[in-house]
Scaffold this motif. Structure first.
Motif, PDB file in Angstrom:
ATOM      1  N   CYS A 267     -28.134 -59.539  -0.655  1.00  0.00           N
ATOM      2  CA  CYS A 267     -27.686 -60.788  -1.277  1.00  0.00           C
ATOM      3  C   CYS A 267     -26.736 -61.577  -0.377  1.00  0.00           C
ATOM      4  O   CYS A 267     -26.268 -62.653  -0.759  1.00  0.00           O
ATOM      5  N   ASN A 268     -26.440 -61.027   0.788  1.00  0.00           N
ATOM      6  CA  ASN A 268     -25.541 -61.669   1.754  1.00  0.00           C
ATOM      7  C   ASN A 268     -26.379 -62.604   2.636  1.00  0.00           C
ATOM      8  O   ASN A 268     -27.075 -62.171   3.548  1.00  0.00           O
ATOM      9  N   LYS A 269     -26.337 -63.908   2.353  1.00  0.00           N
ATOM     10  CA  LYS A 269     -27.225 -64.858   3.026  1.00  0.00           C
ATOM     11  C   LYS A 269     -27.030 -64.895   4.544  1.00  0.00           C
ATOM     12  O   LYS A 269     -28.017 -64.897   5.294  1.00  0.00           O
ATOM     13  N   LEU A 273     -30.117 -63.924   7.230  1.00  0.00           N
ATOM     14  CA  LEU A 273     -30.562 -64.776   8.342  1.00  0.00           C
ATOM     15  C   LEU A 273     -30.487 -64.015   9.665  1.00  0.00           C
ATOM     16  O   LEU A 273     -31.401 -64.091  10.499  1.00  0.00           O
TER      17      LEU A 273
END
Length: 489
Positions: A267-269, A273
């Motif tokens: 959930c850590n964008k 990436l």
């Protein structure tokens, strides 16, 4: 040693002191660091990281030892090039299903258990390959390679965790680079040595003897390293090396959930990436390394030895790049900027390599391959360390495992696709295929938010200790009149 007065900290305005934050970094309230703990650096840390690098090197050598003399093993085992390609790709395939059980084991049992399993399984794989030197025993050789590929799962996610557990906050990036350095050195030797030990001869008995010698040497080295790991490798230092590591140790084991950690990472964008862009870059490196022999032989027939030397050039240049990048990060803490620049230059290097491979000048290939390796291979420790910064205080082994899982997935896809493109069209088309994905990865890297949580944690604690608002007695209680980290073996 008395307790630090947190009320006194707030009353003196330390919570609002801008020095207690790293620019662009944010740490959730529940993850704020506790008052400064005693830290110490042990000389043994260098022995531990070098020993890890040694068994990582031995394992990485075997990843590429078949692919770099692809045509010779095709002749000996009477199989096609795709079968030999799988001797490299099995390293990538094995990693994907086993990464989560292994990172769970790393979290629960620690570095020593994982090191012992890695060295033991790698040693077993080398001895299996010793008995496979007969043309009809390709499946036995593959079995040994599968064992070595399983050992790799216990290796790839370790460098960033080992660096955090054993090294100070000003050394972690350099230590991580040294850990990755061993893997790169193994690949370099894998490019250089097999073409020398196994020449392209027509007599099958003579060829079998050359292959057997290479396998025996590998097995002997793996056995010695396994014995050293059993005797020397240590779990962790008695006293933590940094405030961030002290904070990580203070979390009760029953409060840590492996699955919850995985969910938080997914959930850590910024991390997601990075995970995808890392996979694209390293996947391209895997494809180029696996198919290097085929690409060179197509344009320069009979140049198996030079194909190995070009691979060596790629990796040696990358080793230099890794160390330089690690030292640069420790000095500047410019994680995103450095990662983005190196990623962009990896793309430039790949373009140069693609456009010069078919010019007919071997020295040009050496130069462009070296430029490609310096940045593409030098990117490896940058990705690890940037991930740790973005995900602190999550386990370094878990974040590294996810990065490597992404790299293996893309590595398999790129190797198969580029191999088919080379067969159907040309090496140039295959290399441009990789350039497209490096461009995508560069753009994704530019959109990563630089949320340096580990640096913020270290800086916040150091600010609490050095703030003039703290009383002299509080400073003396925490040993501020002595060096923050002491050297001890």
């Amino acid at each position: 040693m008395g307790d630090y007065d947190l009320n006194n900290v707030k009353e003196n305005g330390l919570d609002s002191d801008p020095r207690s934050r790293t620019e662009g970094a944010s740490i959730p309230e529940s993850e704020r660091v506790s008052p400064a703990a005693t830290t110490r650096l042990y000389k043994r840390r260098w022995v531990i990281v070098l020993l890890f690098s040694s068994y990582s090197m031995c394992n990485a050598f075997q990843w590429i030892q078949y692919g770099i003399i692809n045509n010779i093993f095709m002749k000996f085992y009477n199989v096609d090039s795709f079968a030999i390609d799988w001797m490299s790709m099995v390293y990538m395939l094995t990693y994907i299903p086993f990464v989560f059980p292994v990172t769970w084991l790393l979290d629960k049992k620690g570095l020593r258990v994982v090191a012992l399993v890695a060295a033991a399984v790698n040693c077993l794989g080398t001895w299996i390959k010793v008995v496979s030197v007969r043309p009809e025993l390709f499946w036995v050789s593959m079995l040994g390679q599968v064992a070595c590929s399983l050992a790799q799962v216990f290796i790839l996610g370790v460098p960033s965790l080992l660096a955090s557990v054993w090294f100070g906050s000003d050394e972690v990036s350099t230590a991580c680079s040294i850990g990755v350095f061993g893997n790169q050195l193994g690949i370099a030797i894998g490019f250089l040595v097999p073409p020398i030990l196994v020449p392209n001869v027509d007599d099958m008995n003579e060829l079998a003897n050359h292959i057997r010698i290479m396998f025996y040497i590998t097995a002997g080295v793996a056995t010695v390293i396994f014995v050293l790991v059993v005797i020397v490798f240590q779990e962790r230092p008695e006293i933590p090396p940094s405030q961030a590591q002290a904070q990580a140790r203070s979390i009760p084991p029953d409060e840590y959930s492996y699955m919850a950690s995985i969910k938080r990472l997914l959930c850590n964008k910024p991390f997601m990436l990075l995970m995808i862009s890392y996979g694209l870059n390293v996947g391209c490196f895997y494809a180029v390394s696996t198919l290097l022999n085929r690409m060179i032989i197509e344009h320069y027939p009979g140049e198996e030895v030079n194909a190995g030397r070009i691979g060596l050039t790629i990796v040696i240049a990358g080793m230099v790049g890794s160390l330089i990048c690690g030292i640069w990060l420790d000095k500047t803490k410019t994680y995103k900027q450095t990662t983005l620049v190196v990623y962009l230059l990896s793309l430039v290097g790949m373009l140069l390599y693609a456009f010069t491979l078919n010019l007919g000048h071997m020295w040009v290939v050496f130069v462009t391959a070296g430029a490609l390796g310096f940045f593409m291979t030098g990117y490896l420790p940058l990705g690890f360390e940037f991930a740790v910064e973005l995900t602190y205080p999550e386990s370094e082994g878990t974040s590294s495992g996810l990065l490597n899982c992404s790299a293996q997935v893309f590595g398999i896809i790129f190797t198969i696709c580029q191999g088919k493109i080379i067969d159907e069209w040309s090496t140039f088309a295959g290399n441009i295929f990789l350039c497209i994905f490096l461009l995508i990865g560069t753009i994704m890297t530019a959109f990563i938010k630089s949320d340096l949580r580990r640096q913020a944690a270290n800086l916040q604690t150091e600010t609490q200790v050095t703030s003039p608002a703290s009383s002299l007695s509080s400073v003396q209680d925490y040993g501020a009149t002595t060096p923050r980290c002491q050297q001890r073996f």
